[in-house]
Design a protein around this motif. Structure first.
Motif, PDB file in Angstrom:
ATOM      1  N   HIS A 180       0.833  -1.206   0.000  1.00 42.64           N
ATOM      2  CA  HIS A 180       0.000   0.000   0.000  1.00 42.64           C
ATOM      3  C   HIS A 180       0.872   1.261   0.000  1.00 42.64           C
ATOM      4  CE1 HIS A 180      -3.636  -2.337   0.543  1.00 42.64           C
ATOM      5  NE2 HIS A 180      -3.086  -2.944   1.581  1.00 42.64           N
ATOM      6  N   LEU A 181       1.907   1.238  -0.832  1.00 40.07           N
ATOM      7  CA  LEU A 181       2.864   2.346  -0.838  1.00 40.07           C
ATOM      8  C   LEU A 181       2.201   3.660  -1.228  1.00 40.07           C
ATOM      9  CD1 LEU A 181       6.000   0.662  -2.444  1.00 40.07           C
ATOM     10  CD2 LEU A 181       5.304   0.738  -0.048  1.00 40.07           C
ATOM     11  N   GLU A 182       1.146   3.574  -2.056  1.00 40.52           N
ATOM     12  CA  GLU A 182       0.479   4.801  -2.501  1.00 40.52           C
ATOM     13  C   GLU A 182      -0.231   5.506  -1.351  1.00 40.52           C
ATOM     14  OE1 GLU A 182      -2.592   1.595  -2.683  1.00 40.52           O
ATOM     15  OE2 GLU A 182      -0.447   1.760  -3.020  1.00 40.52           O
ATOM     16  N   MET A 183      -0.526   4.764  -0.280  1.00 41.73           N
ATOM     17  CA  MET A 183      -1.225   5.344   0.865  1.00 41.73           C
ATOM     18  C   MET A 183      -0.311   5.528   2.072  1.00 41.73           C
ATOM     19  SD  MET A 183      -4.279   5.756  -0.272  1.00 41.73           S
ATOM     20  CE  MET A 183      -5.118   6.140   1.267  1.00 41.73           C
ATOM     21  N   LEU A 184       0.625   4.587   2.298  1.00 44.71           N
ATOM     22  CA  LEU A 184       1.373   4.554   3.551  1.00 44.71           C
ATOM     23  C   LEU A 184       2.853   4.871   3.400  1.00 44.71           C
ATOM     24  CD1 LEU A 184      -0.131   1.260   5.036  1.00 44.71           C
ATOM     25  CD2 LEU A 184      -0.941   3.603   5.363  1.00 44.71           C
ATOM     26  N   ARG A 360      -1.487  -2.352  -8.983  1.00 44.40           N
ATOM     27  CA  ARG A 360      -0.620  -1.498  -8.164  1.00 44.40           C
ATOM     28  C   ARG A 360       0.373  -2.283  -7.315  1.00 44.40           C
ATOM     29  NH1 ARG A 360      -5.729  -1.381  -5.617  1.00 44.40           N
ATOM     30  NH2 ARG A 360      -5.708  -2.185  -3.473  1.00 44.40           N
ATOM     31  N   LYS A 361       0.316  -3.603  -7.338  1.00 42.35           N
ATOM     32  CA  LYS A 361       1.198  -4.414  -6.506  1.00 42.35           C
ATOM     33  C   LYS A 361       2.567  -4.610  -7.166  1.00 42.35           C
ATOM     34  CE  LYS A 361      -1.894  -4.913  -3.360  1.00 42.35           C
ATOM     35  NZ  LYS A 361      -1.733  -4.211  -2.058  1.00 42.35           N
ATOM     36  N   ASP A 362       3.548  -4.916  -6.337  1.00 40.80           N
ATOM     37  CA  ASP A 362       4.904  -5.205  -6.821  1.00 40.80           C
ATOM     38  C   ASP A 362       4.950  -6.670  -7.239  1.00 40.80           C
ATOM     39  OD1 ASP A 362       7.576  -5.554  -7.311  1.00 40.80           O
ATOM     40  OD2 ASP A 362       8.246  -5.082  -5.272  1.00 40.80           O
ATOM     41  N   SER A 363       4.445  -6.945  -8.435  1.00 42.88           N
ATOM     42  CA  SER A 363       4.319  -8.338  -8.873  1.00 42.88           C
ATOM     43  C   SER A 363       5.682  -8.963  -9.173  1.00 42.88           C
ATOM     44  CB  SER A 363       3.385  -8.439 -10.088  1.00 42.88           C
ATOM     45  OG  SER A 363       3.712  -7.466 -11.056  1.00 42.88           O
ATOM     46  N   VAL A 364       6.623  -8.180  -9.666  1.00 41.71           N
ATOM     47  CA  VAL A 364       7.973  -8.721  -9.877  1.00 41.71           C
ATOM     48  C   VAL A 364       8.574  -9.122  -8.536  1.00 41.71           C
ATOM     49  CG1 VAL A 364      10.297  -8.234 -10.709  1.00 41.71           C
ATOM     50  CG2 VAL A 364       8.329  -7.397 -11.997  1.00 41.71           C
ATOM     51  N   GLY A 365       8.412  -8.280  -7.527  1.00 40.91           N
ATOM     52  CA  GLY A 365       8.904  -8.594  -6.195  1.00 40.91           C
ATOM     53  C   GLY A 365       8.234  -9.813  -5.596  1.00 40.91           C
ATOM     54  N   SER A 384     -12.014  -7.106 -11.817  1.00 40.69           N
ATOM     55  CA  SER A 384     -11.854  -5.821 -11.132  1.00 40.69           C
ATOM     56  C   SER A 384     -11.248  -4.834 -12.100  1.00 40.69           C
ATOM     57  CB  SER A 384     -10.945  -5.948  -9.904  1.00 40.69           C
ATOM     58  OG  SER A 384     -10.553  -4.655  -9.458  1.00 40.69           O
ATOM     59  N   PRO A 385     -11.722  -3.593 -12.108  1.00 43.99           N
ATOM     60  CA  PRO A 385     -11.109  -2.593 -12.980  1.00 43.99           C
ATOM     61  C   PRO A 385      -9.666  -2.295 -12.605  1.00 43.99           C
ATOM     62  CG  PRO A 385     -12.663  -1.561 -11.470  1.00 43.99           C
ATOM     63  CD  PRO A 385     -12.859  -3.040 -11.348  1.00 43.99           C
ATOM     64  N   ASN A 386      -9.261  -2.687 -11.404  1.00 44.43           N
ATOM     65  CA  ASN A 386      -7.881  -2.445 -10.974  1.00 44.43           C
ATOM     66  C   ASN A 386      -7.002  -3.672 -11.092  1.00 44.43           C
ATOM     67  OD1 ASN A 386      -7.812   0.242 -10.435  1.00 44.43           O
ATOM     68  ND2 ASN A 386      -7.275   0.026  -8.291  1.00 44.43           N
ATOM     69  N   ALA A 387      -7.514  -4.759 -11.664  1.00 40.46           N
ATOM     70  CA  ALA A 387      -6.679  -5.941 -11.854  1.00 40.46           C
ATOM     71  C   ALA A 387      -5.640  -5.689 -12.935  1.00 40.46           C
ATOM     72  CB  ALA A 387      -7.553  -7.132 -12.244  1.00 40.46           C
ATOM     73  N   ALA A 388      -4.445  -6.187 -12.708  1.00 42.30           N
ATOM     74  CA  ALA A 388      -3.450  -6.184 -13.776  1.00 42.30           C
ATOM     75  C   ALA A 388      -3.952  -7.056 -14.921  1.00 42.30           C
ATOM     76  CB  ALA A 388      -2.123  -6.720 -13.249  1.00 42.30           C
ATOM     77  N   THR A 389      -3.583  -6.723 -16.124  1.00 38.38           N
ATOM     78  CA  THR A 389      -3.929  -7.583 -17.241  1.00 38.38           C
ATOM     79  C   THR A 389      -3.077  -8.846 -17.189  1.00 38.38           C
ATOM     80  OG1 THR A 389      -2.276  -6.614 -18.706  1.00 38.38           O
ATOM     81  CG2 THR A 389      -4.460  -5.564 -18.662  1.00 38.38           C
ATOM     82  N   ALA A 390      -3.552  -9.874 -17.879  1.00 35.05           N
ATOM     83  CA  ALA A 390      -2.767 -11.100 -17.959  1.00 35.05           C
ATOM     84  C   ALA A 390      -1.400 -10.830 -18.579  1.00 35.05           C
ATOM     85  CB  ALA A 390      -3.529 -12.151 -18.755  1.00 35.05           C
ATOM     86  N   GLU A 391      -1.357  -9.917 -19.547  1.00 34.64           N
ATOM     87  CA  GLU A 391      -0.079  -9.563 -20.163  1.00 34.64           C
ATOM     88  C   GLU A 391       0.893  -8.969 -19.140  1.00 34.64           C
ATOM     89  OE1 GLU A 391      -3.016  -8.840 -21.369  1.00 34.64           O
ATOM     90  OE2 GLU A 391      -3.133  -9.255 -23.517  1.00 34.64           O
ATOM     91  N   GLU A 392       0.373  -8.142 -18.236  1.00 33.83           N
ATOM     92  CA  GLU A 392       1.230  -7.529 -17.226  1.00 33.83           C
ATOM     93  C   GLU A 392       1.749  -8.567 -16.230  1.00 33.83           C
ATOM     94  OE1 GLU A 392      -0.616  -3.001 -17.069  1.00 33.83           O
ATOM     95  OE2 GLU A 392      -1.687  -4.633 -16.080  1.00 33.83           O
ATOM     96  N   ILE A 393       0.910  -9.516 -15.860  1.00 36.08           N
ATOM     97  CA  ILE A 393       1.367 -10.589 -14.969  1.00 36.08           C
ATOM     98  C   ILE A 393       2.417 -11.438 -15.688  1.00 36.08           C
ATOM     99  CG2 ILE A 393       0.666 -12.640 -13.677  1.00 36.08           C
ATOM    100  CD1 ILE A 393      -0.244 -10.000 -12.449  1.00 36.08           C
TER     101      ILE A 393
END
Length: 449
Positions: A180-184, A360-365, A384-393
């Protein structure tokens, strides 16, 4: 798969409108997070301060392990015969999972009644979905006798809607990490400062082992508040020995069964819960209850073995084991990879990940700790409108050095995993609690109760 859909980050509501109460609350209250307790305090005052009419409160904050720690706390207290209120978030399938009143999930009828009461008391004033949900839970708890109340922080801690207790019986801080880096965030010390906000003047706090930067902040807050602190790794410890859980708190040593939840990290979570229970010092909770609770806690979507429902049955038919976990950040990735490493050491079959995650998550990490295990990844998305696309994963997995392919959805991902050549694989569905909730929602057999 949400190819090309705009991401409405500001309007994102992580709760799926599958229940009537959610539809009603969402219609009247924004989902935007406002990091302040002012609106909650106003509504609690209008209701006559239900937060002051509760049994002893254990307040739990942290980045990872909050839900598992709450599950152990509740199981231990209930094993001792105590009636326990609990509020957790998010839910996986049904809204009622968030609010457990004296040991039982809240009913739809009670939700309707309380929603009417809260809407009247709120009188049209601004308040968010999570804020009114928190107040609803506290009002339900104040109406029903119980022996203990366990409250999980939603986001952060210092300005979270749950941070309305002047004198919690025990404050608990699970491992603090980057999320939650965008908030915290973005600094770990800033995140730890938010979590440490649940520490209250003169009230005991129990903290998990922390990275040094987070530990310094938590210890400083405890000193500033005059709060006696038990720090795991310094004042207490928990470890696995001969397949059992050992917990040392001061002069007291407990030899307990292995935690019921799978994974090496669960020894830490269970040990933290035991240390918190010992700090609570309720004479009704003896060592037998602690042992029973550690060995019987249930917490869905935390390295959960799926044997029922459509996906579980597919895996069973193939002779494969299927696991589900809602971890979604680098700390969770490290814990999951370590658990899978132990499983593969005992049973060296191929490992396959079926994964989706919020953008918004650090998926590489998250994926990086799995590189040494050489898994095949099937990348997908979810509703979810905020889900990463399959391509991004896919790009995140390959960026972490993993083999990856894109699939349409989780069902196709599991089917592809089960039809790979070679022995039946270990299959892990992972990437977030919302994604895990969609998996559990596929069949009433797998709904949390």
């Amino acid at each position: 798969i949400h190819r090309g859909l705009p991401r409405q980050t500001a309007m994102y509501d992580p709760i799926r409108a599958s229940d009537a109460v959610i539809q009603r609350l969402r219609a009247n209250h924004p989902s935007l997070i406002d990091l302040t307790t002012g609106r909650v305090e106003r509504l609690l005052a209008a209701l006559g301060h239900p937060e002051r009419r509760l049994p002893p409160v254990i307040h739990v904050a942290g980045t990872n392990g909050k839900g598992s720690t709450v599950a152990y706390l509740r199981a231990i207290a209930e094993a001792a015969g105590l009636r326990v209120h609990a509020i957790t978030s998010p839910h996986l399938v049904r809204f009622a999972e968030r609010i457990r009143v004296a040991g039982t999930l809240i009913t739809d009828e009670r939700l309707d009644e309380l929603t009417d009461r809260l809407e009247t008391a709120n009188a049209g004033q601004p308040i968010s979905f999570f804020e009114i949900t928190t107040v609803l839970a506290l009002e339900a708890f104040a109406d029903t006798p119980a022996d203990l109340c366990i409250v999980e922080v939603g986001l952060g801690g210092r300005f979270d809607a749950t941070n309305v207790f002047d004198a919690p019986a025990v404050s608990v801080i699970t491992p603090v990490d980057y999320d939650h880096l965008e908030m915290l965030g973005p600094e770990l010390g800033k995140i730890a400062w938010e979590k440490a906000g649940i520490i209250k003047a003169g009230r005991p706090v129990v903290s998990a082992r922390q990275m040094m930067e987070a530990e310094d902040v938590i210890l400083a807050e405890a000193v500033a508040q005059g709060a006696p602190i038990t720090l795991m790794g310094r004042d207490a410890d928990a470890w696995a020995e001969r397949g059992r859980l050992m917990v040392q708190v001061g002069e007291r040593h407990l030899d307990l069964p292995a935690p019921s939840l799978f994974g090496t990290h669960q020894f830490d979570n269970a040990g933290l819960a035991v240390a918190a229970i010992l700090t609570l010092n309720d004479p009704r909770i003896d060592e037998a209850a602690i042992a029973k609770g550690v060995a019987s806690a249930v917490w869905p979507a935390r390295f959960q073995r799926l044997t029922t429902g459509p996906l579980g049955e597919m895996a069973q038919a193939r002779g494969a084991d299927l696991w589900l976990d809602g971890g979604h950040n680098p700390h969770a990735g490290r814990a999951l990879a370590e658990s899978m490493r132990g499983l593969l050491a005992r049973d060296p079959r191929p490992l396959v990940l079926v994964s989706a995650m919020f953008a918004r998550k650090d998926s590489v990490g998250f994926f990086a700790p799995f590189a040494a295990l050489n898994p095949q990844v099937f990348a997908t998305s979810f509703d979810s409108p905020n889900a990463a696309t399959a391509e991004e994963i896919f790009q995140a997995a390959t960026g972490a050095g993993l083999k990856a392919e894109i699939v349409a959805d989780v069902t196709e991902g599991v089917r592809r995993a089960l039809t790979t050549e070679g022995p039946p694989p270990h299959v892990l569905i992972c990437g977030g609690l919302h994604f895990a909730g969609e998996v559990l929602a596929l069949s009433p057999e797998t709904w949390p109760t």
